[in-house]
Design an enzyme around this catalytic site. Structure first.
Site, PDB file in Angstrom:
ATOM      1  CD  GLU A 102      -9.159   1.802   4.195  1.00 56.12           C
ATOM      2  OE1 GLU A 102     -10.092   1.784   3.382  1.00 56.12           O
ATOM      3  OE2 GLU A 102      -8.296   0.917   4.224  1.00 56.12           O
ATOM      4  CG  LEU A 122      -1.931  -1.150   1.245  1.00 55.62           C
ATOM      5  CD1 LEU A 122      -2.648  -1.223   2.589  1.00 55.62           C
ATOM      6  CD2 LEU A 122      -2.941  -0.996   0.110  1.00 55.62           C
TER       7      LEU A 122
HETATM    8  N1  LIG Z   1      -5.176   0.497  -2.151  1.00 53.01           N
HETATM    9  C1  LIG Z   1      -5.904  -0.591  -2.319  1.00 53.01           C
HETATM   10  O1  LIG Z   1      -7.088  -0.620  -1.973  1.00 53.01           O
HETATM   11  C2  LIG Z   1      -5.278  -1.802  -2.943  1.00 53.01           C
HETATM   12  C3  LIG Z   1      -6.041  -2.937  -3.217  1.00 53.01           C
HETATM   13  C4  LIG Z   1      -5.421  -4.027  -3.826  1.00 53.01           C
HETATM   14  C5  LIG Z   1      -4.073  -3.969  -4.150  1.00 53.01           C
HETATM   15  N2  LIG Z   1      -3.377  -2.857  -3.858  1.00 53.01           N
HETATM   16  C6  LIG Z   1      -1.950  -2.735  -4.229  1.00 53.01           C
HETATM   17  O2  LIG Z   1      -1.880  -2.901  -5.654  1.00 53.01           O
HETATM   18  C7  LIG Z   1      -0.694  -3.612  -5.988  1.00 53.01           C
HETATM   19  C8  LIG Z   1      -1.078  -4.916  -6.669  1.00 53.01           C
HETATM   20  O3  LIG Z   1      -1.951  -4.647  -7.752  1.00 53.01           O
HETATM   21  P1  LIG Z   1      -1.500  -4.838  -9.287  1.00 53.01           P
HETATM   22  O4  LIG Z   1      -2.477  -4.116 -10.125  1.00 53.01           O
HETATM   23  O5  LIG Z   1      -0.059  -4.522  -9.422  1.00 53.01           O
HETATM   24  O6  LIG Z   1      -1.605  -6.422  -9.467  1.00 53.01           O
HETATM   25  P2  LIG Z   1      -2.829  -7.473  -9.336  1.00 53.01           P
HETATM   26  O7  LIG Z   1      -3.943  -7.076 -10.211  1.00 53.01           O
HETATM   27  O8  LIG Z   1      -3.113  -7.733  -7.917  1.00 53.01           O
HETATM   28  O9  LIG Z   1      -2.099  -8.746  -9.895  1.00 53.01           O
HETATM   29  C9  LIG Z   1      -1.673  -8.757 -11.230  1.00 53.01           C
HETATM   30  C10 LIG Z   1      -1.575 -10.188 -11.660  1.00 53.01           C
HETATM   31  O10 LIG Z   1      -2.845 -10.816 -11.490  1.00 53.01           O
HETATM   32  C11 LIG Z   1      -3.116 -11.644 -12.591  1.00 53.01           C
HETATM   33  N3  LIG Z   1      -4.214 -11.050 -13.341  1.00 53.01           N
HETATM   34  C12 LIG Z   1      -4.667  -9.774 -13.303  1.00 53.01           C
HETATM   35  N4  LIG Z   1      -5.722  -9.618 -14.121  1.00 53.01           N
HETATM   36  C13 LIG Z   1      -5.941 -10.818 -14.670  1.00 53.01           C
HETATM   37  C14 LIG Z   1      -6.894 -11.309 -15.596  1.00 53.01           C
HETATM   38  N5  LIG Z   1      -7.855 -10.522 -16.112  1.00 53.01           N
HETATM   39  N6  LIG Z   1      -6.828 -12.606 -15.951  1.00 53.01           N
HETATM   40  C15 LIG Z   1      -5.872 -13.430 -15.437  1.00 53.01           C
HETATM   41  N7  LIG Z   1      -4.957 -13.020 -14.556  1.00 53.01           N
HETATM   42  C16 LIG Z   1      -4.984 -11.739 -14.185  1.00 53.01           C
HETATM   43  C17 LIG Z   1      -1.834 -11.713 -13.385  1.00 53.01           C
HETATM   44  O11 LIG Z   1      -1.085 -12.731 -12.739  1.00 53.01           O
HETATM   45  P3  LIG Z   1       0.088 -13.599 -13.449  1.00 53.01           P
HETATM   46  O12 LIG Z   1       1.206 -12.626 -13.681  1.00 53.01           O
HETATM   47  O13 LIG Z   1       0.384 -14.640 -12.436  1.00 53.01           O
HETATM   48  O14 LIG Z   1      -0.494 -14.143 -14.724  1.00 53.01           O
HETATM   49  C18 LIG Z   1      -1.227 -10.349 -13.128  1.00 53.01           C
HETATM   50  O15 LIG Z   1       0.168 -10.277 -13.325  1.00 53.01           O
HETATM   51  C19 LIG Z   1       0.052  -3.808  -4.693  1.00 53.01           C
HETATM   52  O16 LIG Z   1       0.924  -2.699  -4.498  1.00 53.01           O
HETATM   53  C20 LIG Z   1      -1.055  -3.799  -3.646  1.00 53.01           C
HETATM   54  O17 LIG Z   1      -0.589  -3.420  -2.371  1.00 53.01           O
HETATM   55  C21 LIG Z   1      -3.945  -1.777  -3.260  1.00 53.01           C
END
Ligand SMILES: NC(=O)c1ccc[n+]([C@@H]2O[C@H](COP(=O)([O-])OP(=O)(O)OC[C@H]3O[C@@H](n4cnc5c(N)ncnc54)[C@H](OP(=O)(O)O)[C@@H]3O)[C@@H](O)[C@H]2O)c1
Length: 189
Positions: free
Chosen positions: A33, A23
């Site tokens: 939160e 985060l």
């Molecule tokens: N502030 C908030 O409320 C909040 C909430 C959630 C997360 N976060 C933050 O966001 C970051 C992570 O999010 P991100 O966007 O980088 O990654 P993410 O969406 O959590 O993960 C990405 C991975 O998920 C898989 N993926 C995503 N969409 C897909 C789809 N449509 N079909 C199949 N697989 C799919 C793929 O995995 P593979 O590479 O294995 O194929 C992709 O590389 C972190 O920093 C976390 O702390 C914050």
């Protein structure tokens, strides 16, 4: 009416949601939160059923190991690369529509509300899906460095609700960080 798809996210003013796999405000903890996130996502309105949380692989691994899977919720993780569910994952699927299909078929008897909990591409798919959607947004009123972002909430497609049961309306503050809760509803129902 079809099933409501819920999304929940905490965002910085520039719509940043993450930085270096964590985060943006890490290591600062916003306990209330987080409690809001837990209450919203874990509270099922149907006895004997659990809510579903759908997340991307990186979001799954951003959750501290001791807290995985998120308890009292059915945890579905999306990955194109993983061949087997990472330890603790209840269901691994390869795309968003498979996740929703799983909820409506195999999990239909167990699943109540569906919550998309990140990251970026999952929020985008959720926000662009057809049918009724609700987006629970925590507006963090302080900017932190971010490398991951929430897509814009399109005002043609979403309206900000004046209030929502169980969601505090007043300004919140923890560890010197102010934030407020918002709820958006899709105009398409
Ligand atoms: N502030 C908030 O409320 C909040 C909430 C959630 C997360 N976060 C933050 O966001 C970051 C992570 O999010 P991100 O966007 O980088 O990654 P993410 O969406 O959590 O993960 C990405 C991975 O998920 C898989 N993926 C995503 N969409 C897909 C789809 N449509 N079909 C199949 N697989 C799919 C793929 O995995 P593979 O590479 O294995 O194929 C992709 O590389 C972190 O920093 C976390 O702390 C914050």
């Amino acid at each position: 009416m079809s099933r409501v798809l819920n999304g929940i996210v905490a965002v910085c003013p520039d719509l940043g949601i993450g930085n270096h796999g964590n985060l943006p405000w890490h290591p600062v903890r916003l306990s209330n939160e987080f409690k809001h996130f837990r209450t919203m996502t874990a509270t099922s309105s149907v006895t004997g059923k659990q809510n579903v949380v759908i997340m991307g692989r990186k979001t799954w691994f951003s959750i501290p190991e001791k807290n995985r899977p998120l308890n009292n919720r059915i945890n579905i993780v999306l990955s194109r690369q993983c061949k087997a569910p990472p330890a603790g994952v209840h269901h691994l699927v390869s795309d968003f529509s498979s996740a929703l299909r799983l909820v409506d078929t195999e999990l239909a008897d167990q699943a109540d509300q569906v919550w998309v909990i990140g990251g970026s591409s999952l929020y985008k798919e959720m926000m662009e899906s057809p049918g009724p959607r609700r987006l629970f947004v925590t507006r963090i009123l302080k900017q932190f460095d971010c490398d991951t972002f929430l897509p814009e909430i399109n005002p043609d497609k979403y309206r900000l609700l004046p209030k929502f049961p169980g969601v505090p309306e007043e300004l919140q503050e923890e560890n010197g960080i102010q934030y407020r809760f918002e709820v958006y509803e899709s105009k398409e129902q």
